[in-house]
Scaffold this motif. Structure first.
Motif, PDB file in Angstrom:
ATOM      1  N   GLY A  95      91.406  48.530 -35.929  1.00  0.00           N
ATOM      2  CA  GLY A  95      92.663  48.324 -35.226  1.00  0.00           C
ATOM      3  C   GLY A  95      93.056  46.861 -35.169  1.00  0.00           C
ATOM      4  N   GLN A  96      92.081  45.976 -35.159  1.00  0.00           N
ATOM      5  CA  GLN A  96      92.348  44.545 -35.113  1.00  0.00           C
ATOM      6  C   GLN A  96      92.557  43.937 -36.496  1.00  0.00           C
ATOM      7  N   GLN A  97      92.008  44.587 -37.538  1.00  0.00           N
ATOM      8  CA  GLN A  97      92.006  43.973 -38.862  1.00  0.00           C
ATOM      9  C   GLN A  97      93.034  44.549 -39.822  1.00  0.00           C
ATOM     10  N   MET A  98      93.413  45.817 -39.685  1.00  0.00           N
ATOM     11  CA  MET A  98      94.311  46.445 -40.652  1.00  0.00           C
ATOM     12  C   MET A  98      95.738  45.935 -40.467  1.00  0.00           C
ATOM     13  N   ASP A  99      96.339  45.427 -41.568  1.00  0.00           N
ATOM     14  CA  ASP A  99      97.728  44.975 -41.497  1.00  0.00           C
ATOM     15  C   ASP A  99      98.670  46.157 -41.709  1.00  0.00           C
ATOM     16  N   LEU A 100      99.935  45.953 -41.381  1.00  0.00           N
ATOM     17  CA  LEU A 100     100.906  47.044 -41.418  1.00  0.00           C
ATOM     18  C   LEU A 100     101.096  47.589 -42.834  1.00  0.00           C
ATOM     19  N   GLY A 101     101.102  46.714 -43.851  1.00  0.00           N
ATOM     20  CA  GLY A 101     101.296  47.167 -45.220  1.00  0.00           C
ATOM     21  C   GLY A 101     100.190  48.100 -45.687  1.00  0.00           C
ATOM     22  N   THR A 102      98.947  47.772 -45.344  1.00  0.00           N
ATOM     23  CA  THR A 102      97.824  48.624 -45.729  1.00  0.00           C
ATOM     24  C   THR A 102      97.906  49.972 -45.029  1.00  0.00           C
ATOM     25  N   LEU A 103      98.247  49.956 -43.749  1.00  0.00           N
ATOM     26  CA  LEU A 103      98.377  51.207 -43.003  1.00  0.00           C
ATOM     27  C   LEU A 103      99.465  52.089 -43.608  1.00  0.00           C
ATOM     28  N   GLN A 104     100.588  51.495 -43.979  1.00  0.00           N
ATOM     29  CA  GLN A 104     101.678  52.277 -44.559  1.00  0.00           C
ATOM     30  C   GLN A 104     101.289  52.832 -45.931  1.00  0.00           C
ATOM     31  N   ALA A 105     100.501  52.069 -46.698  1.00  0.00           N
ATOM     32  CA  ALA A 105     100.068  52.550 -48.016  1.00  0.00           C
ATOM     33  C   ALA A 105      99.165  53.771 -47.883  1.00  0.00           C
ATOM     34  N   PHE A 106      98.299  53.770 -46.879  1.00  0.00           N
ATOM     35  CA  PHE A 106      97.381  54.887 -46.710  1.00  0.00           C
ATOM     36  C   PHE A 106      98.005  56.041 -45.924  1.00  0.00           C
ATOM     37  N   ALA A 107      99.237  55.872 -45.483  1.00  0.00           N
ATOM     38  CA  ALA A 107      99.924  56.982 -44.815  1.00  0.00           C
ATOM     39  C   ALA A 107     100.306  58.073 -45.802  1.00  0.00           C
ATOM     40  N   LEU A 108     100.506  57.719 -47.088  1.00  0.00           N
ATOM     41  CA  LEU A 108     100.896  58.730 -48.084  1.00  0.00           C
ATOM     42  C   LEU A 108      99.783  59.741 -48.341  1.00  0.00           C
ATOM     43  N   PRO A 109      98.541  59.318 -48.663  1.00  0.00           N
ATOM     44  CA  PRO A 109      97.496  60.336 -48.838  1.00  0.00           C
ATOM     45  C   PRO A 109      97.242  61.142 -47.573  1.00  0.00           C
ATOM     46  N   THR A 110      97.445  60.525 -46.419  1.00  0.00           N
ATOM     47  CA  THR A 110      97.330  61.280 -45.173  1.00  0.00           C
ATOM     48  C   THR A 110      98.411  62.351 -45.100  1.00  0.00           C
ATOM     49  N   TRP A 111      99.648  61.984 -45.502  1.00  0.00           N
ATOM     50  CA  TRP A 111     100.767  62.936 -45.444  1.00  0.00           C
ATOM     51  C   TRP A 111     100.505  64.153 -46.313  1.00  0.00           C
ATOM     52  N   LEU A 112      99.840  63.972 -47.453  1.00  0.00           N
ATOM     53  CA  LEU A 112      99.569  65.094 -48.349  1.00  0.00           C
ATOM     54  C   LEU A 112      98.638  66.131 -47.723  1.00  0.00           C
ATOM     55  N   GLY A 113      97.965  65.767 -46.644  1.00  0.00           N
ATOM     56  CA  GLY A 113      97.137  66.728 -45.927  1.00  0.00           C
ATOM     57  C   GLY A 113      97.794  67.284 -44.677  1.00  0.00           C
ATOM     58  N   ASN A 114      99.068  66.913 -44.437  1.00  0.00           N
ATOM     59  CA  ASN A 114      99.786  67.403 -43.266  1.00  0.00           C
ATOM     60  C   ASN A 114     100.152  68.883 -43.423  1.00  0.00           C
ATOM     61  N   PRO A 115     100.414  69.573 -42.312  1.00  0.00           N
ATOM     62  CA  PRO A 115     100.746  71.003 -42.397  1.00  0.00           C
ATOM     63  C   PRO A 115     101.940  71.314 -43.275  1.00  0.00           C
ATOM     64  N   ALA A 116     103.002  70.501 -43.242  1.00  0.00           N
ATOM     65  CA  ALA A 116     104.213  70.826 -44.003  1.00  0.00           C
ATOM     66  C   ALA A 116     103.967  70.852 -45.511  1.00  0.00           C
ATOM     67  N   PRO A 117     103.440  69.785 -46.137  1.00  0.00           N
ATOM     68  CA  PRO A 117     103.211  69.862 -47.587  1.00  0.00           C
ATOM     69  C   PRO A 117     102.159  70.891 -47.972  1.00  0.00           C
ATOM     70  N   VAL A 118     101.143  71.065 -47.130  1.00  0.00           N
ATOM     71  CA  VAL A 118     100.117  72.061 -47.440  1.00  0.00           C
ATOM     72  C   VAL A 118     100.709  73.466 -47.379  1.00  0.00           C
ATOM     73  N   THR A 119     101.596  73.715 -46.417  1.00  0.00           N
ATOM     74  CA  THR A 119     102.243  75.026 -46.313  1.00  0.00           C
ATOM     75  C   THR A 119     103.118  75.299 -47.536  1.00  0.00           C
ATOM     76  N   VAL A 120     103.922  74.309 -47.935  1.00  0.00           N
ATOM     77  CA  VAL A 120     104.771  74.476 -49.128  1.00  0.00           C
ATOM     78  C   VAL A 120     103.907  74.730 -50.357  1.00  0.00           C
ATOM     79  N   LEU A 121     102.826  73.961 -50.489  1.00  0.00           N
ATOM     80  CA  LEU A 121     101.931  74.140 -51.635  1.00  0.00           C
ATOM     81  C   LEU A 121     101.284  75.527 -51.609  1.00  0.00           C
TER      82      LEU A 121
END
Length: 264
Positions: A95-121
């Protein structure tokens, strides 16, 4: 012999690991790429006759280490336990070390595991398999995805572990934390998707399919830790429970396929 200060306490280990986590993820990704490259260089094996293929449940031996890992993690997540202290210290350090750009980059692979894309798939793959009249594969696919969802929900309710605080706003999660539903869900969903694609695509596509699915199965769980929406032990436990469920589904698919072949 003097103990290394890195391992003197769970907190010191977490403080050392936090800045190394991205490097470790990249090294694992490179290792995966190299291993798949070597695998695809091997000559294609001829199909083994169904009657000589052996028990379809033989692969379940690989579930034993996963069950042992899950049990070990579950026994160490209580307040004051060394693993719990490590989890909290790692999450706080990230929480102290991760910058906003890195967090936003890793939000995409997280999104692919969300209920909405998994349901569509899930719906899309099911319709495709039914259109191809692959009822067995469609049933295994639905059992895998929906069954894992129910299993993870039940485990979460049983352990009722509170999530780590995450105030960056890039991703916001509620509900219980252990085990990680994203970790198990991505492993089962995209693991089964790879299994299906290997059966419905030419061999030249097998390498890219395995690499893409493997990279996602590796990256999405890591993203949950980096985004501080899960503790590290949550993710490992989710991968362990997902591995067991995936092995059960694949073993069931093989058993039913052998029975169909023998009944012809």
């Amino acid at each position: 012999m003097f103990a290394s200060p890195i391992f003197s306490s769970p907190e010191s280990l977490a403080l050392w690991l936090a800045p190394q986590l991205l490097t470790l993820w990249a090294l694992l990704l490179l290792t995966l790429t190299g291993a798949l490259g070597l695998l695809m260089r091997q000559p294609a094996q001829t199909d083994v006759p169904t009657t000589a293929a052996g028990s379809p449940w033989r692969r379940l031996v690989w579930a034993l280490p996963a069950l042992a890992l899950f049990g070990g993690l579950a026994s160490q997540i209580g307040p004051g336990q060394p693993l719990s202290r490590f989890d909290r210290a790692l999450s706080q350090a990230l929480g102290q070390q991760m910058d906003l750009g890195t967090l936003q980059a890793f939000a995409l692979p997280t999104w692919l595991g969300n209920p909405a894309p998994v349901t569509v798939l899930t719906i899309g793959v099911t319709l495709f398999l039914l259109w191809r009249r692959e009822r067995l594969q469609a049933g295994i696919w639905l059992l895998g995805v929906l069954g894992n969802t129910l299993l993870n929900w039940s485990l979460k309710q049983g352990f009722a572990r509170v999530r780590p605080p995450h105030l960056h706003g890039v991703v916001v999660e509620t509900g219980y934390s252990f085990p990680s539903g994203h970790a198990s869900g991505v492993l089962v969903t995209y693991g089964l998707l790879a299994w299906l694609l290997l059966q419905h695509s030419p061999r030249r596509w097998h390498g890219p399919v395995l690499l893409a699915c493997g990279a996602l199965v590796l990256t999405a769980p890591v993203s949950r830790v980096l985004l501080q929406v899960h503790y590290a032990s949550d993710v490992l436990a989710g991968l362990a429970s997902g591995s067991v469920w995936l092995l059960l589904c694949l073993s069931l698919a093989e058993g039913l396929r052998q029975r169909q072949a023998l009944g012809r």
